[in-house]
Design a protein around this motif. Structure first.
Motif, short mmCIF file in Angstrom:
data_model
loop_
_atom_site.label_atom_id
_atom_site.label_comp_id
_atom_site.label_asym_id
_atom_site.label_seq_id
_atom_site.Cartn_x
_atom_site.Cartn_y
_atom_site.Cartn_z
N HIS A 165 0.83 -1.21 0.00
CA HIS A 165 0.00 0.00 0.00
C HIS A 165 0.86 1.26 0.00
O HIS A 165 0.55 2.24 -0.69
CB HIS A 165 -0.95 0.00 1.19
CG HIS A 165 -2.03 -1.03 1.10
ND1 HIS A 165 -2.88 -1.14 0.02
CD2 HIS A 165 -2.38 -2.02 1.96
CE1 HIS A 165 -3.73 -2.14 0.22
NE2 HIS A 165 -3.44 -2.70 1.39
N LEU A 166 1.94 1.24 0.77
CA LEU A 166 2.83 2.40 0.81
C LEU A 166 3.50 2.63 -0.54
O LEU A 166 3.74 3.77 -0.93
CB LEU A 166 3.87 2.24 1.92
CG LEU A 166 3.32 2.43 3.33
CD1 LEU A 166 4.33 1.96 4.36
CD2 LEU A 166 2.93 3.88 3.57
N ARG A 167 3.79 1.56 -1.26
CA ARG A 167 4.39 1.71 -2.58
C ARG A 167 3.41 2.43 -3.52
O ARG A 167 3.79 3.35 -4.24
CB ARG A 167 4.78 0.35 -3.16
CG ARG A 167 5.52 0.46 -4.49
CD ARG A 167 6.01 -0.86 -5.05
NE ARG A 167 4.91 -1.79 -5.31
CZ ARG A 167 4.66 -2.89 -4.62
NH1 ARG A 167 5.44 -3.26 -3.62
NH2 ARG A 167 3.63 -3.65 -4.90
N VAL A 168 2.15 2.05 -3.47
CA VAL A 168 1.12 2.71 -4.29
C VAL A 168 1.01 4.19 -3.90
O VAL A 168 0.96 5.07 -4.77
CB VAL A 168 -0.24 2.00 -4.15
CG1 VAL A 168 -1.35 2.79 -4.84
CG2 VAL A 168 -0.16 0.58 -4.71
N LEU A 169 0.97 4.45 -2.60
CA LEU A 169 0.87 5.84 -2.13
C LEU A 169 2.09 6.65 -2.51
O LEU A 169 1.99 7.83 -2.87
CB LEU A 169 0.66 5.86 -0.62
CG LEU A 169 -0.67 5.30 -0.12
CD1 LEU A 169 -0.67 5.18 1.40
CD2 LEU A 169 -1.84 6.13 -0.60
N SER A 170 3.25 6.02 -2.48
CA SER A 170 4.49 6.69 -2.86
C SER A 170 4.51 7.01 -4.35
O SER A 170 4.88 8.12 -4.76
CB SER A 170 5.69 5.83 -2.48
OG SER A 170 6.89 6.46 -2.83
N GLU A 171 4.10 6.04 -5.17
CA GLU A 171 4.06 6.26 -6.62
C GLU A 171 3.08 7.36 -7.00
O GLU A 171 3.27 8.06 -7.98
CB GLU A 171 3.71 4.96 -7.34
CG GLU A 171 4.84 3.94 -7.30
CD GLU A 171 4.45 2.57 -7.82
OE1 GLU A 171 3.26 2.36 -8.19
OE2 GLU A 171 5.34 1.70 -7.86
N ALA A 172 2.02 7.52 -6.21
CA ALA A 172 1.04 8.57 -6.45
C ALA A 172 1.49 9.92 -5.88
O ALA A 172 0.82 10.93 -6.07
CB ALA A 172 -0.30 8.18 -5.83
N GLY A 173 2.63 9.93 -5.18
CA GLY A 173 3.15 11.17 -4.61
C GLY A 173 2.49 11.57 -3.31
O GLY A 173 2.67 12.69 -2.83
N ILE A 174 1.74 10.66 -2.71
CA ILE A 174 1.00 10.97 -1.48
C ILE A 174 1.88 10.89 -0.25
O ILE A 174 1.69 11.64 0.70
CB ILE A 174 -0.22 10.03 -1.36
CG1 ILE A 174 -1.16 10.28 -2.54
CG2 ILE A 174 -0.93 10.21 -0.03
CD1 ILE A 174 -2.28 9.28 -2.66
N VAL A 175 2.84 9.97 -0.26
CA VAL A 175 3.76 9.84 0.87
C VAL A 175 5.20 10.01 0.39
O VAL A 175 5.51 9.79 -0.78
CB VAL A 175 3.61 8.49 1.61
CG1 VAL A 175 2.24 8.34 2.21
CG2 VAL A 175 3.94 7.34 0.71
N ILE A 176 6.02 10.40 1.32
CA ILE A 176 7.45 10.54 1.09
C ILE A 176 8.14 9.57 2.04
O ILE A 176 7.74 9.45 3.20
CB ILE A 176 7.93 11.98 1.39
CG1 ILE A 176 7.19 12.98 0.51
CG2 ILE A 176 9.43 12.10 1.22
CD1 ILE A 176 7.38 14.42 0.94
N VAL A 177 9.15 8.87 1.55
CA VAL A 177 9.87 7.90 2.38
C VAL A 177 11.25 8.45 2.70
O VAL A 177 11.91 9.04 1.85
CB VAL A 177 9.95 6.52 1.71
CG1 VAL A 177 10.68 6.60 0.39
CG2 VAL A 177 10.62 5.51 2.62
N HIS A 178 11.66 8.27 3.95
CA HIS A 178 12.98 8.68 4.41
C HIS A 178 13.68 7.44 4.97
O HIS A 178 13.31 6.95 6.03
CB HIS A 178 12.88 9.74 5.52
CG HIS A 178 12.19 10.98 5.09
ND1 HIS A 178 12.78 11.93 4.29
CD2 HIS A 178 10.94 11.43 5.35
CE1 HIS A 178 11.93 12.92 4.08
NE2 HIS A 178 10.80 12.63 4.71
N PRO A 179 14.68 6.93 4.25
CA PRO A 179 15.43 5.79 4.80
C PRO A 179 16.34 6.27 5.94
O PRO A 179 17.12 7.20 5.77
CB PRO A 179 16.24 5.28 3.63
CG PRO A 179 16.09 6.27 2.53
CD PRO A 179 15.10 7.29 2.93
N ILE A 180 16.20 5.64 7.08
CA ILE A 180 17.04 5.95 8.24
C ILE A 180 17.60 4.62 8.73
O ILE A 180 16.86 3.80 9.28
CB ILE A 180 16.24 6.67 9.35
CG1 ILE A 180 15.64 7.96 8.81
CG2 ILE A 180 17.11 6.92 10.56
CD1 ILE A 180 14.71 8.67 9.77
#
Length: 110
Positions: free
Chosen positions: A44-59
């Motif tokens: 689900h997060l991948r779909v949201l990320s591809e749509a520009g809805i979420v931003i991911v920060h690798p820590i």
């Protein structure tokens, strides 16, 4: 706009967005709060990320997700273009309901 709305139409993705309104979360935290498995949440997060809805920060070895406000601002601007139509219709509905109420009160007096 269509991608945004399609992405939010799925209930689990909607719930993820609602959670992220409170602040950034990891995949594990989202999974725990929603009672889902991590692979489901990641999908689900991948779909949201591809749509520009979420931003991911690798820590380190974690991925922290947060909402991207831009698509929601664009949605707000788009819906604002229709606001005058809604307001006109609500005003007419209000006038109609007042007339119905007035007629009902007059009939009760008879």
């Amino acid at each position: 706009m269509k991608t945004l709305l399609n992405s939010l139409a799925e209930p689990n993705r909607w719930n993820i967005v609602e959670l992220l309104k409170q602040g950034p979360l990891t995949v594990g935290e989202i999974a725990e709060k929603l009672g889902l498995r991590q692979p489901q949440v990641s999908k689900h997060l991948r779909v949201l990320s591809e749509a520009g809805i979420v931003i991911v920060h690798p820590i380190a070895n974690r991925r922290v997700y947060q909402l991207n406000p831009q698509p929601f601002q664009e949605l707000q601007e788009w819906t604002d273009t229709y606001r005058h139509l809604w307001e006109d219709r609500f005003d007419r509905l209000d006038d109609y309901l007042k007339e119905v109420q007035k007629t009902g009160e007059e009939e009760e007096k008879l």
